[in-house]
Design a protein around this motif. Structure first.
Motif, short mmCIF file in Angstrom:
data_model
loop_
_atom_site.label_atom_id
_atom_site.label_comp_id
_atom_site.label_asym_id
_atom_site.label_seq_id
_atom_site.Cartn_x
_atom_site.Cartn_y
_atom_site.Cartn_z
N ASP A 73 34.61 3.08 -10.59
CA ASP A 73 34.61 2.31 -12.09
C ASP A 73 35.78 1.15 -11.89
OD1 ASP A 73 32.44 3.97 -12.63
OD2 ASP A 73 33.76 5.08 -13.90
N VAL A 74 36.62 1.55 -11.26
CA VAL A 74 37.96 0.37 -11.18
C VAL A 74 38.30 0.67 -9.65
CG1 VAL A 74 40.26 -0.10 -11.57
CG2 VAL A 74 38.65 0.83 -13.57
N LEU A 75 38.57 -0.39 -8.96
CA LEU A 75 38.96 -0.48 -7.47
C LEU A 75 39.64 -1.67 -7.02
CD1 LEU A 75 39.51 1.01 -4.70
CD2 LEU A 75 37.24 0.36 -4.02
N GLU A 76 40.97 -2.06 -7.42
CA GLU A 76 41.64 -2.92 -7.08
C GLU A 76 42.08 -2.91 -5.56
OE1 GLU A 76 44.71 -3.20 -10.20
OE2 GLU A 76 43.06 -3.63 -11.70
N ARG A 77 41.52 -3.53 -4.64
CA ARG A 77 41.80 -3.34 -3.30
C ARG A 77 43.17 -3.88 -2.65
NH1 ARG A 77 37.07 -5.79 -0.41
NH2 ARG A 77 37.72 -4.21 1.24
N GLY A 104 30.78 14.70 -12.24
CA GLY A 104 31.22 14.25 -13.26
C GLY A 104 32.68 13.96 -13.34
N THR A 105 33.37 14.81 -12.52
CA THR A 105 34.90 14.55 -12.32
C THR A 105 35.48 13.10 -12.23
OG1 THR A 105 34.90 16.52 -11.22
CG2 THR A 105 36.83 15.13 -11.15
N VAL A 106 36.19 12.85 -13.16
CA VAL A 106 36.83 11.21 -13.16
C VAL A 106 38.42 11.42 -12.62
CG1 VAL A 106 37.38 9.26 -14.64
CG2 VAL A 106 35.36 10.60 -14.93
#
Length: 171
Positions: free
Chosen positions: A50-54, A68-70
């Motif tokens: 959902d968010v991935l700042e590489r 469903g684990t976040v």
């Protein structure tokens, strides 16, 4: 035959574990890098990013589509096409270290340093094992169909890990 072999685990203090897998995959490291470090790649075998700042220090939020684990956290190591490490809630430190073998084969040395009970350790060994089988399938052009996922394979893997990875209490 699966290219995923069973993992090792070691106790690192009370309720703290180091889980390790080593995979030898017949794919160039560029292909694996994409699968381990992009939202498209991760969705095919592990989780929705959902968010991935590489970049080092970047934000990460992974949502496991089978459970469903976040888990949110940050990129704790980043060496392009060599090391990607995410430190996230729920799963601790997740590190992928790639090593090219020739031009069309790669070794992934995977480490998950995490907290939890012995039962949690067994759950995670089985979970990572199954996800690495899904990675293998995704690389072969068969990404995970999360709507059809069941825990049957995970349960068999967990039973197998429980039968041969008894760990003595920390001293």
């Amino acid at each position: 035959m699966s290219l995923v072999s069973h993992a090792t685990s070691e106790r690192r203090g009370e309720n703290h574990w180091l889980l390790r897998f080593e995979l030898h995959l017949p794919y160039a490291y560029e292909t694996l890098w994409h699968a381990l470090t992009t939202p498209d790649g991760l969705r095919g075998w592990l989780a929705a990013a959902d968010v991935l700042e590489r970049h080092l220090g970047g934000a990460v939020t992974l949502r496991w589509l089978n459970t469903g684990t976040v888990a949110s956290g940050h990129v704790s190591a980043w060496d392009v096409e060599r090391v990607a490490e995410y430190t996230v809630s729920e799963h601790g430190r997740i590190r992928f270290h790639l090593e090219a073998v020739g031009t069309d084969s790669t070794v992934i040395r995977f480490v998950n340093e995490r907290g939890g009970s012995d039962e949690d350790r067994l759950d995670c060994l089985a979970g990572w094992h199954e996800h690495f089988e899904l990675l293998e399938a995704a690389l072969a052009g068969r990404p995970a169909d999360w709507s059809a996922w069941t825990d049957a394979r995970w349960a068999r893997l967990r039973d197998a890990y429980a039968s041969f990875t008894r760990v003595p209490k920390a001293s």
